[in-house]
Design a protein around this motif. Structure first.
Motif, PDB file in Angstrom:
ATOM      1  N   LEU A  82       0.823  -1.217   0.000  1.00 26.85           N
ATOM      2  CA  LEU A  82       0.000   0.000   0.000  1.00 26.85           C
ATOM      3  C   LEU A  82       0.857   1.268   0.000  1.00 26.85           C
ATOM      4  CD1 LEU A  82      -2.758  -1.087   2.534  1.00 26.85           C
ATOM      5  CD2 LEU A  82      -3.104  -0.555   0.106  1.00 26.85           C
ATOM      6  N   ILE A  83       1.972   1.246   0.698  1.00 28.47           N
ATOM      7  CA  ILE A  83       2.799   2.438   0.873  1.00 28.47           C
ATOM      8  C   ILE A  83       3.813   2.621  -0.257  1.00 28.47           C
ATOM      9  CG2 ILE A  83       4.569   3.467   2.386  1.00 28.47           C
ATOM     10  CD1 ILE A  83       3.005   2.140   4.744  1.00 28.47           C
ATOM     11  N   ASN A  84       4.324   1.551  -0.789  1.00 29.14           N
ATOM     12  CA  ASN A  84       5.426   1.575  -1.747  1.00 29.14           C
ATOM     13  C   ASN A  84       5.254   2.563  -2.906  1.00 29.14           C
ATOM     14  OD1 ASN A  84       7.975   0.723  -2.676  1.00 29.14           O
ATOM     15  ND2 ASN A  84       6.986  -0.691  -4.089  1.00 29.14           N
ATOM     16  N   PRO A  85       4.098   2.660  -3.550  1.00 23.95           N
ATOM     17  CA  PRO A  85       3.993   3.586  -4.692  1.00 23.95           C
ATOM     18  C   PRO A  85       4.211   5.058  -4.321  1.00 23.95           C
ATOM     19  CG  PRO A  85       2.112   2.085  -4.634  1.00 23.95           C
ATOM     20  CD  PRO A  85       2.870   1.900  -3.361  1.00 23.95           C
ATOM     21  N   TYR A  86       4.037   5.393  -3.054  1.00 25.39           N
ATOM     22  CA  TYR A  86       4.108   6.789  -2.613  1.00 25.39           C
ATOM     23  C   TYR A  86       5.425   7.126  -1.900  1.00 25.39           C
ATOM     24  CZ  TYR A  86      -0.820   5.878  -3.375  1.00 25.39           C
ATOM     25  OH  TYR A  86      -2.019   5.484  -3.917  1.00 25.39           O
ATOM     26  N   MET A  87       6.301   6.133  -1.740  1.00 29.47           N
ATOM     27  CA  MET A  87       7.547   6.349  -1.016  1.00 29.47           C
ATOM     28  C   MET A  87       8.492   7.222  -1.830  1.00 29.47           C
ATOM     29  SD  MET A  87       8.077   2.584   0.782  1.00 29.47           S
ATOM     30  CE  MET A  87       9.815   2.678   0.694  1.00 29.47           C
ATOM     31  N   GLN A  88       8.962   8.292  -1.218  1.00 29.04           N
ATOM     32  CA  GLN A  88       9.885   9.218  -1.866  1.00 29.04           C
ATOM     33  C   GLN A  88      11.297   8.681  -1.716  1.00 29.04           C
ATOM     34  OE1 GLN A  88       9.079  12.986   0.000  1.00 29.04           O
ATOM     35  NE2 GLN A  88       6.884  12.767  -0.317  1.00 29.04           N
TER      36      GLN A  88
END
Length: 162
Positions: A82-88
């Motif tokens: 869930l988080i991976n696509p938004y990780m900078q």
């Protein structure tokens, strides 16, 4: 230590026990109690433990075989997905976290990773990913706190401090 045994900190020990690890031995150093307030006249009031250095030796050969360990891994993967696509991350395309769906996915991912930490409080990677999610949500102070937890648990990994 012997093959299959590890020596680590207490958060990691708690997590490994929850995941099926077994404490083999404790090897202690000295411990000192000191008064928090040197002017306090009470004999046993407000004491703090300092200088305690205990080594916990664990057998981790059973880790991964328990239902808790399997649930830990499932929750970790689901939270990361869930988080991976938004990780900078430097050099990588990142989806913007400015939509309601993105924010819901990030919050759900954080929730799943907090459940991971309930099972294994020594999972520095889960703390780091929570930090990345909070960073994407522009929660700077909360992100810094999560990164701090990750660094305390995984300071030997150079990527943790990035």
């Amino acid at each position: 230590p012997e093959e299959g045994l590890q020596s680590i900190g207490m958060e990691v020990v708690n997590g490994l026990v929850n995941l099926g690890g077994r404490i083999v031995s404790l090897q202690g150093g000295g411990a000192t109690f000191r008064k928090l307030d040197p002017n306090d006249e009470a004999q046993h009031k407000n004491l703090a433990l300092t200088g305690c250095d205990i080594q916990v030796i664990m057998d981790v050969s059973g880790v991964g075989e328990t239902p808790a360990s399997q649930e830990h891994d499932r929750l970790y993967r689901a939270g990361l997905d869930l988080i991976n696509p938004y990780m900078q991350i430097v050099g990588r395309e990142t989806q913007p976290a400015d939509t309601e769906t993105a924010q819901e996915e990030l919050k759900r991912g954080i929730e799943l990773l907090k459940w991971v930490l309930d099972i294994n409080p020594g999972n520095g990677s889960a703390w780091w990913i929570i930090g990345k999610a909070e960073q994407a949500l522009d929660n700077t102070e909360v992100a810094c706190d999560a990164f701090g937890h990750a660094y305390r648990l995984k300071s030997e990994n150079a990527d943790t401090a990035r």
